[in-house]
Enzyme design. Structure first.
Site, mmCIF file in Angstrom:
data_model
loop_
_atom_site.group_PDB
_atom_site.id
_atom_site.type_symbol
_atom_site.label_atom_id
_atom_site.label_comp_id
_atom_site.label_asym_id
_atom_site.label_seq_id
_atom_site.Cartn_x
_atom_site.Cartn_y
_atom_site.Cartn_z
ATOM 1 N N LYS A 163 0.840 -1.202 0.000
ATOM 2 C CA LYS A 163 0.000 0.000 0.000
ATOM 3 C C LYS A 163 0.874 1.251 0.000
ATOM 4 O O LYS A 163 0.610 2.222 -0.719
ATOM 5 C CB LYS A 163 -0.921 -0.004 1.232
ATOM 6 C CG LYS A 163 -1.617 1.335 1.535
ATOM 7 C CD LYS A 163 -2.866 1.582 0.704
ATOM 8 C CE LYS A 163 -3.348 3.010 0.773
ATOM 9 N NZ LYS A 163 -4.576 3.257 1.461
ATOM 10 N N LYS A 182 -0.347 11.883 6.162
ATOM 11 C CA LYS A 182 -0.046 10.720 7.014
ATOM 12 C C LYS A 182 0.642 9.636 6.184
ATOM 13 O O LYS A 182 1.647 9.050 6.596
ATOM 14 C CB LYS A 182 -1.337 10.175 7.628
ATOM 15 C CG LYS A 182 -1.111 9.096 8.663
ATOM 16 C CD LYS A 182 -2.359 8.252 8.892
ATOM 17 C CE LYS A 182 -2.797 7.577 7.614
ATOM 18 N NZ LYS A 182 -3.519 6.313 7.782
#
Lengths: 450, 450
Positions: B180, B253
């Site tokens: 990811k 983030k």
């Protein structure tokens, strides 16, 4: 014996000081500027004035051009009937003291040939030192040209410079401008590093005045010190941004010369490039005329005097060390970029070191690691790694900078220069491993071509 | 046969859709969220609710954790008596679907061991695809774990994913999160490139709507196209920044995971690092909750709809080409950074390519040059340079990007990503010369260790 006559084009902050200094030495000086009130001031200071560049230099043995940029120089020297060159007496000398690219300096030489004015003794001689030194004749000057031209202008150049601050740069026309340019690599990187570091300090809740004193307090022996930090951050602390002592747009122009010359000569200038983008952002924000120290607002937008505690959980000593580590990491990479560029341009690195180590480009890192960097960049000799100074391993340097970046993230502070330094050091480690020392690491690992 | 029971922690934009989808398939689902109104909505959608993570997962065969960050996951799973793990039945499965660093995913596995809960079948399975696909069970999921855990969770994972969009990532716990993460390298670089390019277009006086249509108009065949440009810049054109479809803070983030994992695994992530600094600046400016497409304001601070002519002297066609060249140059370097990182982490590059080429990370450059990059990065086979696609020489690519940077300077537009791409390409040319093609140039010249 009477002093030679001088036509002086461009009576701005630097030019006015230089021209009045020459008046004070007894030169007949005729000044030209586009701003009429300046001409009045120059007359009051004992100069003669002219309303065109041509009229300023007619019958002068020397023409000094000290305008702000290459387009201005082109206009004053060559464009139209009022331009200087056509009026310049045969065999006179032209001193181009503006900061321009070496490509432009070279084009001036070819334009003179094209106009059948190869008789003009052309010297490419940008200056450094600021307005006070301009007015007292204590500038640093980097001069390139033919031996004949340099001999012709030598006495006049000495009158404008401090002792040992006239640098005759080997390489002919363009070499002087290149030497000034590589000095400005350090200047630009250090100004921006200083702003980033002081803004970061404020975000960390540190008292900016105390941080300033830590960086400059013990003279120049602090790893993290730079001349630019000491000079510029005084103004940042007082938020004296207008009028500018040195405007954002001035350094941005120099940064443009650096990155465009890098592209022209096929050399990467990564830290200078980041600096240029930051300055473009600053100009976009309307700060163009402001002092370049005001770039601290990119990192800490409210007044530095309003610093409050931050959400950092580290002690004051730890946080201060982070600021010092940020500065020294950027300075290390900046010294490497500047010296590698100097080497790439085939300039005399030793002369460059002598010049910068005692000028606005100075930093602890440059002074301390410069000689070893020069040895590593010189193909001629196997460098003896300096053991006299403390050096970190590449691994340790990266580890320290990592703590900086992690804490910056915690307190929400962008670190463009710190991030670029990390990318360079990390790429170097990828090539050489982390156990090599930081100086060899950045020079061989990042800048090396093998 | 009745569907297994699920405890679902975190009913945010993504989690709510996933949980209600599972309800619609017939699973008994007990949801937990810190925001009470969400629980009411979930009840109305047919779910059961709990007031603590522990109560949500008690007697459940599966716990899915879909909170926003690692600290939230740590709190929900492990901290205190109300945390989920202690209440989880023996042999139940834990699916951590939040985007976290692989280091955090690995730490969850060791915490389970430390708590004598090695019986928990733990799957590290971040998702991608946005809220609509979450609600329709058509997500992309990247799952890592032991074979036993993956077998255990397989059916449930399939229920959440679109056909062929469940990627079982070799490498155990942490591999899913790493996969990811490297997808997000492309996502982050492409969003920022899109904002930089559209802001630059506006500075050039181009109509942003026309530029958008040029980039996306011919489907995905335009060198310069990216999924992110197509998706995000629609909102930038309408200035639909609040409420965010995807907030700045979310991507920030993810960028933090990229740069910190880079540092942890000793890998440079230069374009991701620039992106992270830009996003930190955006958050400093108060844009944290805004849509990430609003980063266009870093380059063009006034509304895009108010674009007027600029001082560029180039034709509209030439200016549009500059925008396309900026995009394709950044995308080329971004594809190289993403694939080199994937290779460095020993992930399956072919799987990564399959995943990203048809996901939010897609770009023309990635799709077109990815296979050759993979071959160059694989030590196993001598890569056959692709001749089927048009490639520039490194020299020509640099020349095009130079025109971009020169014109950006003329119109006063900072190009942080473009500048970084130039530094990388220029460093590559310093090592390999300019005659090599751009794909080999960036992979071997910039990322190569020899």
């Amino acid at each position: 014996m009477s002093k030679p006559t001088i036509g002086f084009i461009g009576l701005g902050a630097m030019g006015f000081g230089m021209a009045t200094h020459l008046v004070s030495l007894g030169h007949p000086v005729t000044g030209f500027d586009v701003w009429p009130p300046t001409l009045e001031r120059f007359k009051a200071a004992g100069g003669a004035v002219a309303t065109t560049p041509a009229d300023a230099v007619r019958e002068c043995a020397f023409c000094i051009c000290m305008v702000a940029s290459a387009p201005q120089a082109q206009s004053a020297l060559f464009d139209g009937d009022a331009a200087a060159i056509k009026a310049l007496p045969k065999g006179a000398a032209l001193l181009l003291a503006s900061t321009v690219s070496s490509a432009y300096a070279t084009s001036v030489a070819s334009q003179l040939v094209d106009l059948n004015r190869a008789d003009v003794q052309f010297i490419d001689c940008p200056v450094s030192g600021g307005t006070a030194r301009a007015a007292s004749g204590e500038l640093t000057i980097m001069a390139g040209g033919t031996s004949s031209a340099l001999a012709h202008g030598h006495e006049l150049l000495l009158e404008l410079t401090a002792p040992d601050k006239l640098f005759i740069v080997e390489g002919g026309v363009g070499a002087g401008s290149n030497m000034k340019m590589v000095h400005q690599v350090l200047a630009g990187v250090h100004v921006t590093a200083a702003c980033e570091a002081l803004g970061f300090a404020a975000r960390l809740g540190l008292d900016p005045v105390k941080v300033y004193e830590t960086v400059v307090g013990k003279g120049q022996e602090v790893d993290g010190w730079s001349w630019m930090f000491e000079n510029r951050m005084q103004r940042a602390l007082k938020e004296e941004y207008k009028p500018a002592a040195s405007a954002l747009t001035i350094l941005l122009k120099d940064l443009g010369i650096i990155t465009s010359t890098g592209r022209l000569t096929q050399f990467p200038t990564p830290l200078s490039s980041v600096t240029e983008q930051l300055f473009l952002s600053g100009v976009s924000l309307g700060w163009g005329p402001d002092d370049d120290s005001s770039m601290v607002r990119m990192y800490f937008p409210i007044p530095l005097s309003s610093v409050q505690s931050s959400n950092s959980s580290l002690s004051e000593v730890q946080r201060t060390q982070l600021v010092l580590d940020l500065l020294s990491s950027i300075h290390l990479c900046g010294a490497a970029e500047a010296l590698a560029f100097t080497s790439h341009l085939k300039l005399d690195m030793q002369q460059y070191f002598t010049l910068c180590a005692d000028a606005a480009g100075a930093s602890w890192s440059f002074r301390t690691h410069g000689p070893e960097m020069i040895a590593l960049l010189s193909a001629t000799s196997a460098p003896a790694a300096s053991t006299a100074v403390s050096k970190l391993t590449l691994e340790k340097r990266i580890e320290r900078l990592e703590w900086v970046l992690v804490e910056a993230k915690n307190v929400g502070c962008p670190l463009y220069m710190g991030g670029e330094a990390m990318s360079q050091l990390s790429l170097a480690r990828r090539r050489l491993g982390g156990e090599v020392d930081e100086v060899k690491g950045i020079i061989d690992g990042f800048w090396g071509t093998k």
